[in-house]
Design a protein around this motif. Structure first.
Motif, short mmCIF file in Angstrom:
data_model
loop_
_atom_site.label_atom_id
_atom_site.label_comp_id
_atom_site.label_asym_id
_atom_site.label_seq_id
_atom_site.Cartn_x
_atom_site.Cartn_y
_atom_site.Cartn_z
N GLY A 1 -37.07 -41.06 4.31
CA GLY A 1 -36.27 -39.92 3.87
C GLY A 1 -36.14 -39.92 2.36
N LEU A 2 -35.16 -39.17 1.87
CA LEU A 2 -34.95 -39.04 0.42
C LEU A 2 -33.73 -39.83 -0.02
CD1 LEU A 2 -35.71 -37.74 -2.28
CD2 LEU A 2 -34.33 -35.73 -1.61
N THR A 3 -33.96 -40.74 -0.98
CA THR A 3 -32.89 -41.58 -1.52
C THR A 3 -32.73 -41.28 -3.01
OG1 THR A 3 -33.25 -43.37 0.07
CG2 THR A 3 -32.14 -43.95 -1.98
N LEU A 4 -31.48 -41.15 -3.45
CA LEU A 4 -31.16 -40.91 -4.86
C LEU A 4 -30.55 -42.18 -5.45
CD1 LEU A 4 -30.98 -38.58 -7.05
CD2 LEU A 4 -28.58 -38.38 -6.37
N LEU A 5 -31.11 -42.65 -6.56
CA LEU A 5 -30.56 -43.78 -7.30
C LEU A 5 -30.13 -43.28 -8.67
CD1 LEU A 5 -29.98 -46.73 -8.07
CD2 LEU A 5 -32.43 -47.01 -8.56
N ALA A 6 -28.82 -43.34 -8.94
CA ALA A 6 -28.29 -42.82 -10.20
C ALA A 6 -27.55 -43.92 -10.96
CB ALA A 6 -27.34 -41.65 -9.93
N GLY A 7 -27.53 -43.76 -12.27
CA GLY A 7 -26.82 -44.71 -13.11
C GLY A 7 -26.84 -44.27 -14.55
N SER A 8 -26.10 -44.96 -15.38
CA SER A 8 -26.05 -44.63 -16.80
C SER A 8 -27.39 -44.96 -17.46
CB SER A 8 -24.95 -45.43 -17.49
OG SER A 8 -23.69 -45.12 -16.94
N ALA A 9 -27.62 -44.34 -18.61
CA ALA A 9 -28.84 -44.62 -19.36
C ALA A 9 -28.89 -46.10 -19.73
CB ALA A 9 -28.88 -43.76 -20.62
N LYS A 10 -30.07 -46.69 -19.63
CA LYS A 10 -30.36 -48.08 -20.01
C LYS A 10 -29.59 -49.11 -19.17
CE LYS A 10 -32.85 -46.44 -23.38
NZ LYS A 10 -32.65 -45.00 -23.13
N VAL A 11 -29.11 -48.72 -17.99
CA VAL A 11 -28.39 -49.68 -17.15
C VAL A 11 -29.36 -50.60 -16.41
CG1 VAL A 11 -28.28 -48.29 -15.03
CG2 VAL A 11 -26.44 -49.90 -15.54
N GLY A 12 -30.62 -50.18 -16.29
CA GLY A 12 -31.61 -51.01 -15.62
C GLY A 12 -32.19 -50.39 -14.36
N LYS A 13 -32.07 -49.06 -14.23
CA LYS A 13 -32.59 -48.37 -13.05
C LYS A 13 -34.11 -48.49 -12.96
CE LYS A 13 -31.03 -44.33 -14.26
NZ LYS A 13 -30.52 -44.72 -15.58
N SER A 14 -34.79 -48.30 -14.09
CA SER A 14 -36.25 -48.33 -14.09
C SER A 14 -36.78 -49.74 -13.83
CB SER A 14 -36.80 -47.78 -15.41
OG SER A 14 -36.48 -46.41 -15.56
N TRP A 15 -36.09 -50.74 -14.35
CA TRP A 15 -36.47 -52.12 -14.06
C TRP A 15 -36.35 -52.38 -12.55
CZ3 TRP A 15 -38.92 -55.52 -17.02
CH2 TRP A 15 -38.87 -55.39 -18.42
N LEU A 16 -35.27 -51.88 -11.96
CA LEU A 16 -35.07 -52.05 -10.53
C LEU A 16 -36.16 -51.32 -9.74
CD1 LEU A 16 -33.49 -52.94 -8.05
CD2 LEU A 16 -31.94 -50.99 -8.41
N ALA A 17 -36.47 -50.09 -10.15
CA ALA A 17 -37.49 -49.30 -9.46
C ALA A 17 -38.86 -49.99 -9.53
CB ALA A 17 -37.56 -47.90 -10.07
N LEU A 18 -39.19 -50.52 -10.69
CA LEU A 18 -40.47 -51.21 -10.87
C LEU A 18 -40.57 -52.42 -9.97
CD1 LEU A 18 -43.15 -51.56 -12.41
CD2 LEU A 18 -41.87 -52.83 -14.15
N TRP A 19 -39.51 -53.21 -9.94
CA TRP A 19 -39.49 -54.41 -9.10
C TRP A 19 -39.62 -54.05 -7.62
CZ3 TRP A 19 -35.13 -56.43 -6.09
CH2 TRP A 19 -35.42 -57.67 -5.50
N LEU A 20 -38.91 -52.99 -7.19
CA LEU A 20 -38.99 -52.55 -5.80
C LEU A 20 -40.41 -52.11 -5.43
CD1 LEU A 20 -35.69 -50.48 -5.37
CD2 LEU A 20 -36.16 -52.79 -4.54
N SER A 21 -41.07 -51.41 -6.35
CA SER A 21 -42.43 -50.94 -6.06
C SER A 21 -43.38 -52.11 -5.85
CB SER A 21 -42.94 -50.04 -7.20
OG SER A 21 -43.20 -50.77 -8.38
N ILE A 22 -43.18 -53.18 -6.60
CA ILE A 22 -44.03 -54.38 -6.48
C ILE A 22 -43.69 -55.14 -5.20
CG2 ILE A 22 -44.60 -56.61 -7.51
CD1 ILE A 22 -45.76 -54.32 -9.05
N ALA A 23 -42.40 -55.36 -4.97
CA ALA A 23 -41.97 -56.16 -3.80
C ALA A 23 -42.41 -55.51 -2.50
CB ALA A 23 -40.46 -56.34 -3.83
#
Length: 333
Positions: A31-53
């Protein structure tokens, strides 16, 4: 003549309960999941790690993943930055994780490219889009109607292909007691998605953050995370731990109850009373049928099968022991 295709409550309850497919067990369903957070909080780092794992089939914070092809549309980055970040978080990136920095817009081009990618990589199950703003027209106003319509396009794609789409988004600057109210945009965003995550810090620059999770197919929870030196978010605690303990308590109670029986037939109220005499926990009659079905795999490992069915117009629960003597060695500790 046009009419509604309906199913009765009795028919629905009599159907076999099918498990919700998850890409990350109990965390990210299809389904569709939304991940939100403040700028530079580390969302993209989390997304990158999830894509690899997920591409590797590695567990995420102890939760099983479905190994599959993943696609990370990193529209706020470039290849040099992605390469540098990859070098920080992993020694080896598999060939079934794909990255794209060439922006496609929602409303035609993006959907077409997603469809074409899935056609070429049919085991694709996770697509990450970073961020929502990059795929929208710059003239799009954030009204309820627009927000809901735009995300519904992605929701339909996810449902059609039975994949998970993780959409990265930002917080607004105003603080709020409810962290989900800090998500930029109207409530149309929240209405359109299946699952919502927020990644928040009490103070900018801290190494710790809270991942708040709510959704239609997951239990609401909060994960306390810590950002390691190599920018991987490590789980410190999970608010659902108590819930997991109660599941174990229910399994243990049923196991003890059935230890001197080959079978049991009764209604939920009767079974609830009997189990509550065994366990310190209180199991309501309303939860009995659901737990028997939901925890079926755990019971099977103990040589126990449970069924909730209708007989002579009444809803009954049947529990049967199917194991041999070796089942005694599989008791819940």
């Amino acid at each position: 003549m046009k009419k509604f295709n309906t199913i009765t409550g009795e028919e629905l309850l009599s159907k076999e309960v099918r498990e919700i497919p998850f890409i990350i067990k109990d965390l990210i369903p299809i389904g569709l999941t939304l991940l939100a957070g403040s700028a530079k909080v580390g969302k993209s780092w989390l997304a990158l790690w999830l894509s690899i794992a997920v591409a590797k089939g590695e567990a995420v914070w102890g939760y099983e993943t479905t190994r599959c092809t993943t696609l990370y549309l990193c529209y706020e980055d470039n290849e040099i930055r992605i390469q540098n970040r990859l070098l920080e978080i992993t020694d080896e990136a598999p060939n079934n994780v794909h990255f794209c920095t060439e922006v496609s817009k929602l409303g035609g081009e993006l959907e077409t490219r997603i469809r074409n990618f899935i056609a070429e990589h049919q085991d694709t199950k996770l697509i990450i889009i970073d961020t929502l703003q990059t795929i929208r027209s710059p003239n799009t106003e954030s009204t309820y109607s627009n927000d809901y319509s735009d995300l519904t396009i992605l929701k339909k794609l996810a449902d059609e292909y039975k994949i998970a789409i993780l959409l990265i988004h930002h917080f607004r600057k105003q603080k709020d007691g409810d962290v989900f109210n800090q998500i930029t945009g109207s409530t149309g965003l929240q209405g359109a998605v299946d699952t919502m995550f927020t990644l928040s810090q009490s103070k900018r620059g801290e190494k710790t953050a809270t991942l708040s999770c709510v959704g239609r197919d997951i239990e609401s929870r909060e994960l306390e995370l810590e950002r390691s030196e190599d920018n991987i978010w490590i789980k410190l605690s999970d608010s659902l731990s108590e819930s997991n303990l109660k599941d174990l308590s229910f399994i243990k109670a049923v196991e003890i109850f059935m230890c001197d029986k080959d079978s049991y037939i009764g209604n939920a109220t009767e079974l609830s009373t009997l189990l509550n005499q065994i366990s310190d926990d209180d199991f309501s009659n309303k939860s009995i049928s659901k737990n028997i079905k939901r925890l079926s795999k755990s019971f099977e490992k103990l040589g126990i099968l449970g069924f909730a069915r209708r007989s002579n117009g009444k809803r009954i629960i049947e529990i049967v022991r199917i194991g041999d003597d070796s089942a005694d060695q599989k008791r819940v500790s």
